[in-house]
Scaffold this motif. Structure first.
Motif, PDB file in Angstrom:
ATOM      1  N   GLN A 136       0.828  -1.209   0.000  1.00  0.00           N
ATOM      2  CA  GLN A 136       0.000   0.000   0.000  1.00  0.00           C
ATOM      3  C   GLN A 136       0.861   1.256   0.000  1.00  0.00           C
ATOM      4  OE1 GLN A 136      -3.533   0.379   2.766  1.00  0.00           O
ATOM      5  NE2 GLN A 136      -2.097   1.728   3.823  1.00  0.00           N
ATOM      6  N   VAL A 137       1.890   1.271   0.825  1.00  0.00           N
ATOM      7  CA  VAL A 137       2.789   2.432   0.895  1.00  0.00           C
ATOM      8  C   VAL A 137       3.548   2.614  -0.416  1.00  0.00           C
ATOM      9  CG1 VAL A 137       4.868   3.329   2.024  1.00  0.00           C
ATOM     10  CG2 VAL A 137       3.024   2.365   3.400  1.00  0.00           C
ATOM     11  N   VAL A 138       3.988   1.511  -1.005  1.00  0.00           N
ATOM     12  CA  VAL A 138       4.718   1.593  -2.284  1.00  0.00           C
ATOM     13  C   VAL A 138       3.829   2.190  -3.371  1.00  0.00           C
ATOM     14  CG1 VAL A 138       5.724   0.224  -4.144  1.00  0.00           C
ATOM     15  CG2 VAL A 138       6.333  -0.270  -1.774  1.00  0.00           C
ATOM     16  N   LEU A 139       2.588   1.735  -3.459  1.00  0.00           N
ATOM     17  CA  LEU A 139       1.687   2.234  -4.500  1.00  0.00           C
ATOM     18  C   LEU A 139       1.374   3.723  -4.297  1.00  0.00           C
ATOM     19  CD1 LEU A 139      -0.805  -0.768  -4.827  1.00  0.00           C
ATOM     20  CD2 LEU A 139       1.025  -0.118  -6.394  1.00  0.00           C
ATOM     21  N   LEU A 140       1.005   4.100  -3.073  1.00  0.00           N
ATOM     22  CA  LEU A 140       0.687   5.506  -2.804  1.00  0.00           C
ATOM     23  C   LEU A 140       1.914   6.396  -2.970  1.00  0.00           C
ATOM     24  CD1 LEU A 140      -1.649   5.182   0.319  1.00  0.00           C
ATOM     25  CD2 LEU A 140      -2.307   5.748  -2.028  1.00  0.00           C
ATOM     26  N   GLY A 141       3.066   5.898  -2.523  1.00  0.00           N
ATOM     27  CA  GLY A 141       4.290   6.680  -2.676  1.00  0.00           C
ATOM     28  C   GLY A 141       4.657   6.887  -4.129  1.00  0.00           C
ATOM     29  N   ALA A 142       4.471   5.859  -4.946  1.00  0.00           N
ATOM     30  CA  ALA A 142       4.774   5.976  -6.367  1.00  0.00           C
ATOM     31  C   ALA A 142       3.862   6.995  -7.046  1.00  0.00           C
ATOM     32  CB  ALA A 142       4.644   4.608  -7.050  1.00  0.00           C
ATOM     33  N   VAL A 143       2.568   6.962  -6.703  1.00  0.00           N
ATOM     34  CA  VAL A 143       1.624   7.936  -7.269  1.00  0.00           C
ATOM     35  C   VAL A 143       2.000   9.355  -6.865  1.00  0.00           C
ATOM     36  CG1 VAL A 143      -0.768   8.733  -7.211  1.00  0.00           C
ATOM     37  CG2 VAL A 143      -0.278   6.292  -7.418  1.00  0.00           C
ATOM     38  N   THR A 144       2.315   9.539  -5.591  1.00  0.00           N
ATOM     39  CA  THR A 144       2.656  10.868  -5.087  1.00  0.00           C
ATOM     40  C   THR A 144       3.908  11.408  -5.762  1.00  0.00           C
ATOM     41  OG1 THR A 144       1.705  10.269  -2.952  1.00  0.00           O
ATOM     42  CG2 THR A 144       3.126  12.202  -3.011  1.00  0.00           C
ATOM     43  N   LEU A 145       4.956  10.591  -5.834  1.00  0.00           N
ATOM     44  CA  LEU A 145       6.193  11.034  -6.475  1.00  0.00           C
ATOM     45  C   LEU A 145       5.982  11.333  -7.949  1.00  0.00           C
ATOM     46  CD1 LEU A 145       8.959   8.750  -4.912  1.00  0.00           C
ATOM     47  CD2 LEU A 145       8.695  11.220  -4.654  1.00  0.00           C
ATOM     48  N   ALA A 146       5.164  10.517  -8.622  1.00  0.00           N
ATOM     49  CA  ALA A 146       4.905  10.748 -10.050  1.00  0.00           C
ATOM     50  C   ALA A 146       4.238  12.097 -10.269  1.00  0.00           C
ATOM     51  CB  ALA A 146       4.036   9.616 -10.598  1.00  0.00           C
ATOM     52  N   VAL A 147       3.257  12.433  -9.438  1.00  0.00           N
ATOM     53  CA  VAL A 147       2.571  13.725  -9.575  1.00  0.00           C
ATOM     54  C   VAL A 147       3.545  14.874  -9.333  1.00  0.00           C
ATOM     55  CG1 VAL A 147       0.798  15.231  -8.582  1.00  0.00           C
ATOM     56  CG2 VAL A 147       0.317  12.799  -8.961  1.00  0.00           C
ATOM     57  N   LEU A 148       4.370  14.765  -8.299  1.00  0.00           N
ATOM     58  CA  LEU A 148       5.314  15.839  -7.980  1.00  0.00           C
ATOM     59  C   LEU A 148       6.349  16.018  -9.087  1.00  0.00           C
ATOM     60  CD1 LEU A 148       5.932  15.196  -4.177  1.00  0.00           C
ATOM     61  CD2 LEU A 148       4.662  17.090  -5.206  1.00  0.00           C
ATOM     62  N   VAL A 149       6.830  14.921  -9.648  1.00  0.00           N
ATOM     63  CA  VAL A 149       7.830  15.015 -10.707  1.00  0.00           C
ATOM     64  C   VAL A 149       7.221  15.600 -11.987  1.00  0.00           C
ATOM     65  CG1 VAL A 149       9.301  13.668 -12.252  1.00  0.00           C
ATOM     66  CG2 VAL A 149       9.298  13.186  -9.803  1.00  0.00           C
ATOM     67  N   LEU A 150       6.035  15.133 -12.355  1.00  0.00           N
ATOM     68  CA  LEU A 150       5.400  15.598 -13.587  1.00  0.00           C
ATOM     69  C   LEU A 150       4.996  17.073 -13.507  1.00  0.00           C
ATOM     70  CD1 LEU A 150       3.169  12.499 -14.467  1.00  0.00           C
ATOM     71  CD2 LEU A 150       5.258  13.251 -15.627  1.00  0.00           C
ATOM     72  N   LYS A 151       4.598  17.533 -12.327  1.00  0.00           N
ATOM     73  CA  LYS A 151       4.117  18.909 -12.163  1.00  0.00           C
ATOM     74  C   LYS A 151       5.128  19.812 -11.462  1.00  0.00           C
ATOM     75  CE  LYS A 151       0.487  19.944 -13.128  1.00  0.00           C
ATOM     76  NZ  LYS A 151      -0.078  20.465 -14.389  1.00  0.00           N
ATOM     77  N   ARG A 152       6.385  19.389 -11.389  1.00  0.00           N
ATOM     78  CA  ARG A 152       7.355  20.137 -10.587  1.00  0.00           C
ATOM     79  C   ARG A 152       7.568  21.558 -11.101  1.00  0.00           C
ATOM     80  NH1 ARG A 152      10.095  16.831 -13.930  1.00  0.00           N
ATOM     81  NH2 ARG A 152      11.958  17.599 -15.017  1.00  0.00           N
ATOM     82  N   ARG A 153       7.583  21.748 -12.413  1.00  0.00           N
ATOM     83  CA  ARG A 153       7.813  23.098 -12.951  1.00  0.00           C
ATOM     84  C   ARG A 153       6.646  24.020 -12.607  1.00  0.00           C
ATOM     85  NH1 ARG A 153      12.089  23.122 -16.507  1.00  0.00           N
ATOM     86  NH2 ARG A 153      12.772  21.084 -17.267  1.00  0.00           N
ATOM     87  N   ASP A 154       5.432  23.543 -12.792  1.00  0.00           N
ATOM     88  CA  ASP A 154       4.258  24.361 -12.482  1.00  0.00           C
ATOM     89  C   ASP A 154       4.178  24.661 -10.990  1.00  0.00           C
ATOM     90  OD1 ASP A 154       3.684  24.189 -15.145  1.00  0.00           O
ATOM     91  OD2 ASP A 154       2.052  22.734 -14.919  1.00  0.00           O
ATOM     92  N   LEU A 155       4.436  23.653 -10.175  1.00  0.00           N
ATOM     93  CA  LEU A 155       4.368  23.851  -8.730  1.00  0.00           C
ATOM     94  C   LEU A 155       5.456  24.811  -8.240  1.00  0.00           C
ATOM     95  CD1 LEU A 155       3.633  20.198  -7.526  1.00  0.00           C
ATOM     96  CD2 LEU A 155       2.041  22.124  -7.563  1.00  0.00           C
ATOM     97  N   THR A 156       6.630  24.724  -8.860  1.00  0.00           N
ATOM     98  CA  THR A 156       7.720  25.620  -8.468  1.00  0.00           C
ATOM     99  C   THR A 156       7.393  27.061  -8.842  1.00  0.00           C
ATOM    100  OG1 THR A 156       9.331  23.835  -8.757  1.00  0.00           O
ATOM    101  CG2 THR A 156      10.183  26.087  -8.712  1.00  0.00           C
ATOM    102  N   LEU A 157       6.841  27.265 -10.019  1.00  0.00           N
ATOM    103  CA  LEU A 157       6.448  28.604 -10.429  1.00  0.00           C
ATOM    104  C   LEU A 157       5.346  29.141  -9.525  1.00  0.00           C
ATOM    105  CD1 LEU A 157       6.795  30.907 -12.427  1.00  0.00           C
ATOM    106  CD2 LEU A 157       5.157  29.770 -13.951  1.00  0.00           C
TER     107      LEU A 157
END
Length: 286
Positions: A136-157
């Motif tokens: 469960q932790v692996v799946l949720l962690g993977a989803v969370t990291l994927a969102v942060l990596v994909l949206k990192r430029r927008d979130l940083t701005l």
């Protein structure tokens, strides 16, 4: 080598290492944005507000993560509703929502008959992590990291300049909501490792420590999870050989790393500043 290998001979220790490192990495990455935006109190609010959801999930026989996620998102929605539709400021709205939900969780714990020690929800139970919990932790962690990596430029701005983000076609309100949703997911991931009470430490200390070490946000995104993962490993080893609680030892290791950075950073550590009367504040992030 024998000292390092001995704990790894046990399956429950292997799972403890895996969960704590994954939770530390996810929290470390997110903590960079939380520190930059100034959302430390929001992280505290969400981490405490999930408690009634976890207890209700236990009562209903569903995964703890489901209840925690529902109440984490509920807390975010309630804070936004109170802030936007009343004269109450955000810090007061956060204080009202998270204390009430946390108190509700404590009441539910006190009245819920259980063969399981529900206090593990408050302080974590790393050594009791099951293979299902790890998955469960692996799946949720993977989803969370994927969102942060994909949206990192927008979130940083969004973190640096919401006006500019809006000018280039981004929606600051949606980005803020996305970051809050990711925060709720991250709390669920870290809950298994250190419990409700100490989640906020994992959400703030890695980013704060990395901020002391660098002026560049890109480097923060690397330093914070690396430091958090290293502290997780050190904390669990220390708890094994000192026979202490694992979750708090992980947080203590992070606290020591922050103290070391605060005192010893060559460019602007406290010890250096004490010897320079003309010391300047840290440069803005680049």
């Amino acid at each position: 080598m024998e000292l390092l290998a001995e704990p790894l001979a046990y399956g429950f220790m292997q799972r403890a290492f895996a969960v704590s490192v994954l939770a530390a990495v996810v929290c470390g990455v997110l903590s960079c944005w939380l520190v930059l935006i100034g959302w430390s109190l929001m992280g505290d609010a969400v981490s405490h507000a999930v408690l009634p959801g976890v207890v209700l999930a236990y009562v209903l026989g569903v995964p703890f993560a489901a209840g925690a996620l529902v109440f984490g998102l509920l807390a975010v929605a309630l804070i936004g509703e109170v802030r936007d539709r009343s004269v109450i400021r955000e810090d007061a709205a956060i204080g009202v929502v998270f204390t009430v939900l946390f108190a509700l969780g404590l009441v539910l714990i006190s009245v819920t008959p259980s063969q399981t020690d529900l206090n593990h929800i408050l302080f974590g139970n790393l050594l009791g992590v099951s293979p299902e919990d790890l998955l469960q932790v692996v799946l949720l962690g993977a989803v969370t990291l994927a969102v942060l990596v994909l949206k990192r430029r927008d979130l940083t701005l969004y973190a640096f300049d919401t006006t500019h983000a809006q000018a280039v076609g981004l929606n600051p309100r949606r980005l803020g909501a996305l970051l809050l949703a990711v925060l709720a997911l991250t709390v669920v991931v870290a809950l298994q490792a250190v419990g409700v009470v100490l989640v906020v430490a994992m959400l703030i200390i890695p980013g704060a420590t990395a901020r002391l070490l660098t002026d560049r946000f890109g480097r923060m995104l690397v330093l914070a999870p690396v430091l958090a993962a290293a502290c997780a490993v050190v904390g669990i080893y220390a708890s094994y050989y000192l026979d202490t609680s694992s979750g708090p030892m992980v947080v203590l290791a992070q606290g020591v790393s922050f103290l070391a950075a605060y005192l010893l950073v060559p460019a602007r550590g406290l010890l250096r500043r004490c010897g320079r009367r003309d010391a300047h504040a840290p440069a803005p992030l680049a």
